[in-house]
Structures are given as structure tokens and as C-alpha cells.
Design a protein around this motif. Structure first.
Motif, PDB file in Angstrom:
ATOM      1  N   LEU A  46      -2.965   0.721   1.067  1.00 64.31           N
ATOM      2  CA  LEU A  46      -3.898  -0.288   1.617  1.00 64.31           C
ATOM      3  C   LEU A  46      -3.819  -1.354   0.542  1.00 64.31           C
ATOM      4  CD1 LEU A  46      -6.903   1.474   2.691  1.00 64.31           C
ATOM      5  CD2 LEU A  46      -5.719  -0.234   4.020  1.00 64.31           C
ATOM      6  N   ALA A  47      -3.548  -1.064  -0.545  1.00 64.57           N
ATOM      7  CA  ALA A  47      -3.742  -2.017  -1.601  1.00 64.57           C
ATOM      8  C   ALA A  47      -2.433  -2.994  -1.446  1.00 64.57           C
ATOM      9  CB  ALA A  47      -3.574  -1.414  -3.081  1.00 64.57           C
ATOM     10  N   ARG A  48      -1.198  -2.646  -0.931  1.00 62.97           N
ATOM     11  CA  ARG A  48      -0.267  -3.359  -0.757  1.00 62.97           C
ATOM     12  C   ARG A  48      -0.224  -4.334   0.404  1.00 62.97           C
ATOM     13  NH1 ARG A  48       5.137   0.031  -0.900  1.00 62.97           N
ATOM     14  NH2 ARG A  48       5.829  -2.097  -1.343  1.00 62.97           N
ATOM     15  N   LEU A  49      -1.049  -3.869   1.468  1.00 63.44           N
ATOM     16  CA  LEU A  49      -1.115  -4.802   2.624  1.00 63.44           C
ATOM     17  C   LEU A  49      -2.227  -5.835   2.657  1.00 63.44           C
ATOM     18  CD1 LEU A  49      -1.437  -1.693   5.039  1.00 63.44           C
ATOM     19  CD2 LEU A  49       0.551  -3.139   4.481  1.00 63.44           C
ATOM     20  N   PRO A  50      -1.945  -6.951   3.446  1.00 67.67           N
ATOM     21  CA  PRO A  50      -2.905  -8.194   3.162  1.00 67.67           C
ATOM     22  C   PRO A  50      -4.135  -7.567   3.774  1.00 67.67           C
ATOM     23  CG  PRO A  50      -1.164  -8.193   5.218  1.00 67.67           C
ATOM     24  CD  PRO A  50      -0.784  -6.888   4.424  1.00 67.67           C
ATOM     25  N   ALA A  51      -5.106  -8.618   3.535  1.00 60.40           N
ATOM     26  CA  ALA A  51      -6.635  -8.094   3.881  1.00 60.40           C
ATOM     27  C   ALA A  51      -6.714  -8.084   5.515  1.00 60.40           C
ATOM     28  CB  ALA A  51      -7.472  -9.149   3.330  1.00 60.40           C
TER      29      ALA A  51
END
Length: 127
Positions: A46-51
């Protein structure tokens, strides 16, 4: 245990959409991808993905993150079928970057229609 360098790319998709599930499984059957539905994302992923990650598909690789049309294009180049050549050719034509995202959005916005043609039971609905 598999070393991170040898981990297959992770194809992140809407696991509550029959058309999206069909597309993800189509790719996994023809290439080396680990399928990860939105509901199964780890905190690190999740931290690597856009908001706004739930707006489209993504491909997580060791090198980076591809989102939306760029993800589909990258997935296409990694398929182990002759269709890979179409994705590579598409990438080489001038102006395809400008066409790629609107084309992706048109398909994504009409998933219900495309799902009438090809669909699989989404993992989120199997429970």
C-alpha cells in the motif's frame, strides 16, 4: 525462501470486479505475475501505491510501480505470448503515451459492459 530479486511482479487489481479478475488471471496464465487483490494488499505494498490506488490496476516490480494504462502496457510486454509484440510495438509509436491513459480509462469506466463479454468470479465474492 525466494529471494526478493527473483520475486515475480505483483499485479494489483480490483478483486471485487469480474472483468478485472478475468484480466488479471489472463495475464497470470500467460506470464509470471503474482496476483494481489485490493483487499489483500500488505502495508508495504500500500505504501508503494498512489493514494487513489483503487482507481486502476498496478504492477509492482523491483524497479518501480506502474499504474493504470502504463501498468497494462508493461504487463503486455511481459506476456509469454505473441501478443507481447503488440504491446512492444504500441510502446514504440509516437504519441502512444497520450492515448494510453484515455484508452485505459474508457475500458475501466465500462467494466460492467466488458464484464458481460469476459468475466470470472472475483475473489472478494467467493467468501
Amino acid at each position: 525462501m525466494t529471494a526478493p530479486e527473483s520475486a515475480p511482479p505483483r499485479l494489483v487489481f480490483d478483486d471485487d470486479c469480474g472483468f478485472c479478475t478475468w484480466c488479471a488471471e489472463f495475464a497470470a496464465e500467460r506470464g509470471e505475475f503474482e496476483l494481489v487483490g485490493f483487499r489483500d494488499l500488505t502495508p508495504d505494498q500500500l505504501a508503494r501505491l498512489p493514494a487513489d490506488y483503487e482507481e486502476c490496476a498496478h504492477l509492482l516490480t523491483q524497479e518501480g510501480v506502474y499504474s493504470c494504462g502504463e501498468a497494462i502496457e508493461e504487463i503486455g510486454t511481459r506476456l509469454e505470448t505473441p501478443t507481447r509484440h503488440l504491446a512492444v510495438a504500441f510502446r514504440r509509436f509516437p504519441g502512444t503515451e497520450g492515448a494510453r491513459e484515455p484508452l485505459y480509462r474508457r475500458v475501466a469506466d465500462n467494466r460492467d459492459l466488458f464484464g458481460r463479454i469476459v468475466s470470472r468470479t472475483p475473489p472478494a465474492r467467493e467468501d
